[in-house]
Design a protein around this motif. Structure first.
Motif, PDB file in Angstrom:
ATOM      1  N   SER A  96       0.832  -1.199   0.000  1.00 10.65           N
ATOM      2  CA  SER A  96       0.000   0.000   0.000  1.00 10.65           C
ATOM      3  C   SER A  96       0.870   1.255   0.000  1.00 10.65           C
ATOM      4  N   PRO A  97       0.570   2.227  -0.865  1.00  9.85           N
ATOM      5  CA  PRO A  97       1.354   3.472  -0.872  1.00  9.85           C
ATOM      6  C   PRO A  97       1.211   4.262   0.418  1.00  9.85           C
ATOM      7  N   LEU A  98       0.195   3.957   1.223  1.00 12.59           N
ATOM      8  CA  LEU A  98       0.036   4.665   2.497  1.00 12.59           C
ATOM      9  C   LEU A  98       1.217   4.400   3.427  1.00 12.59           C
ATOM     10  N   ARG A  99       1.830   3.242   3.291  1.00 12.54           N
ATOM     11  CA  ARG A  99       2.970   2.907   4.155  1.00 12.54           C
ATOM     12  C   ARG A  99       4.165   3.817   3.903  1.00 12.54           C
ATOM     13  N   GLY A 100       4.184   4.451   2.743  1.00 14.84           N
ATOM     14  CA  GLY A 100       5.329   5.293   2.419  1.00 14.84           C
ATOM     15  C   GLY A 100       5.093   6.779   2.617  1.00 14.84           C
ATOM     16  N   LEU A 101       3.958   7.149   3.235  1.00 16.50           N
ATOM     17  CA  LEU A 101       3.699   8.566   3.463  1.00 16.50           C
ATOM     18  C   LEU A 101       4.776   9.148   4.381  1.00 16.50           C
ATOM     19  N   PRO A 102       5.244  10.360   4.084  1.00 13.00           N
ATOM     20  CA  PRO A 102       6.344  10.936   4.871  1.00 13.00           C
ATOM     21  C   PRO A 102       5.953  11.295   6.300  1.00 13.00           C
ATOM     22  N   ASP A 103       4.690  11.561   6.553  1.00  6.65           N
ATOM     23  CA  ASP A 103       4.265  11.960   7.896  1.00  6.65           C
ATOM     24  C   ASP A 103       2.965  11.222   8.210  1.00  6.65           C
ATOM     25  N   GLN A 104       3.097   9.964   8.599  1.00  5.45           N
ATOM     26  CA  GLN A 104       1.934   9.149   8.844  1.00  5.45           C
ATOM     27  C   GLN A 104       2.017   8.454  10.198  1.00  5.45           C
ATOM     28  N   LEU A 105       0.859   8.111  10.706  1.00  6.94           N
ATOM     29  CA  LEU A 105       0.738   7.334  11.936  1.00  6.94           C
ATOM     30  C   LEU A 105      -0.313   6.265  11.639  1.00  6.94           C
ATOM     31  N   LEU A 106       0.126   5.029  11.458  1.00  6.37           N
ATOM     32  CA  LEU A 106      -0.752   3.957  11.009  1.00  6.37           C
ATOM     33  C   LEU A 106      -0.832   2.844  12.051  1.00  6.37           C
ATOM     34  N   THR A 107      -2.049   2.426  12.368  1.00  6.04           N
ATOM     35  CA  THR A 107      -2.259   1.247  13.196  1.00  6.04           C
ATOM     36  C   THR A 107      -3.320   0.386  12.511  1.00  6.04           C
ATOM     37  N   ASN A 108      -3.300  -0.901  12.813  1.00  4.10           N
ATOM     38  CA  ASN A 108      -4.072  -1.860  12.023  1.00  4.10           C
ATOM     39  C   ASN A 108      -5.442  -2.160  12.623  1.00  4.10           C
ATOM     40  N   HIS A 109      -6.298  -1.141  12.691  1.00  2.00           N
ATOM     41  CA  HIS A 109      -7.667  -1.277  13.215  1.00  2.00           C
ATOM     42  C   HIS A 109      -7.671  -1.978  14.566  1.00  2.00           C
ATOM     43  N   GLU A 110      -6.818  -1.490  15.461  1.00  2.00           N
ATOM     44  CA  GLU A 110      -6.709  -2.121  16.771  1.00  2.00           C
ATOM     45  C   GLU A 110      -6.429  -1.133  17.896  1.00  2.00           C
TER      46      GLU A 110
END
Length: 318
Positions: free
Chosen positions: A270-284
């Protein structure tokens, strides 16, 4: 007296929860089947005789319901019920209940506060500098929540819990809801265009429906304040997900904090993983011990009420 037939179904990842749920129900009063990895209830042996269907993420359409001649009740041990045609259930006289517990709303509201503060205070940056033995150079990038405008889309239980938690932080709260809500000193009501244009932080807190699908489109994202923070804890499709990887959107927004995605788990490419300023968690991020315990207790209460032909605690019509 014939024992009601109960089918409990869900993904293999929820096996421990579902097995515990099945064992908590008094087995002498019901025949209980547990199936993992079921794509549709019609694929379950004996579906035609099922009276109570406990679905953890397994869809159930009107056609599925018609194939179970004696189906009386559908229960989901979660707040969300996407894939279950609740209106079709009620039109067929089938009762429905979900996991509507306070701990669920409160956990998501606390997670929203966590995402706001983590984003504003650049927590990941600070931690990574320490791990690299680096010292910050230049002026601080961290910002206070005080004085910021927080835009909340929706006025359900999660939004109400978040508004309550924001009291005392000296923020300005803008609220956009599809229907007018009673006036409050805690927030200002406005339309979506004004909310995205004036908010430092934007949080959609509403269910996914045909009306809310891609509600925050690419155009709406670009209409947000430069450097604004986007936090999505609702459903991935409420935001036009492909637009989040658009270079113009990336350059325009600040932190993009997401716990939900159109495809879950988030694909490795997913291109979202490469965003320069992101905070991602897996629906948890809001899956707290307190939330899980309350959901479990409510599911047991709903099942036992259904067995006894009594009103379920969280039965409702959409």
């Amino acid at each position: 007296m014939k024992r009601p037939k109960i089918l409990i179904a869900g993904p293999a990842s929820a096996q421990a929860f579902l097995e515990k749920l099945a064992s908590a129900v008094i087995s002498e009063e019901a025949q209980i089947d547990l199936l993992l990895g079921l794509a549709a209830p019609t694929g379950a042996p004996g579906w035609i005789d099922t009276e109570i269907f406990v679905s953890f993420g397994v869809p159930c359409s009107g056609a599925d319901m018609d194939a179970a001649l004696g189906l009386k009740t559908i229960i989901t041990p979660s707040l969300g019920y996407e894939g279950i045609d609740v209106e079709a259930a009620h039109s067929r006289g089938i009762a429905f209940a979900n996991g509507r517990v306070a701990e669920n709303f409160e956990s998501v509201a606390e997670a929203a506060m966590l995402f706001m503060l983590t984003s504003l205070y650049r927590l990941r940056e600070a931690e990574e500098r320490l791990r690299r033995d680096e010292v910050r150079v230049g002026p601080p990038r961290a910002r206070m929540l005080k004085g910021k405008t927080v835009g909340i889309i929706g006025h359900g239980n999660i939004a109400k819990a978040l508004i309550e938690r924001l009291q005392g932080w000296e923020t300005r709260i803008l609220l956009c809801n599809r229907s007018q809500v009673p006036p409050s000193l805690a927030f200002e009501q406005c339309d979506l265009d004004r909310l995205v244009a004036q908010s430092d932080i934007v949080l959609p807190l509403l269910p996914l429906t045909p009306e809310t699908d891609k509600l925050l489109s690419r155009a709406k994202l670009l209409a947000m304040k430069p450097g604004a923070i986007l936090i999505n804890l609702s459903r991935g499709a409420i935001v036009e997900e492909n637009a989040l990887a658009d270079p113009e959107v990336i350059a325009h927004l600040g932190t993009i904090a997401l716990d939900v995605f159109v495809t879950e788990p988030l694909p490795a490419d997913s291109p979202l993983r490469g965003l320069p300023d992101q905070l991602l968690t897996n629906h948890e991020i809001s899956h707290t011990q307190e939330n899980l315990g309350a959901l479990f207790a409510m599911a047991v209460a709903n099942i036992e009420a259904a067995i006894a032909n009594s009103p379920m605690p969280t039965a409702f019509r959409p």
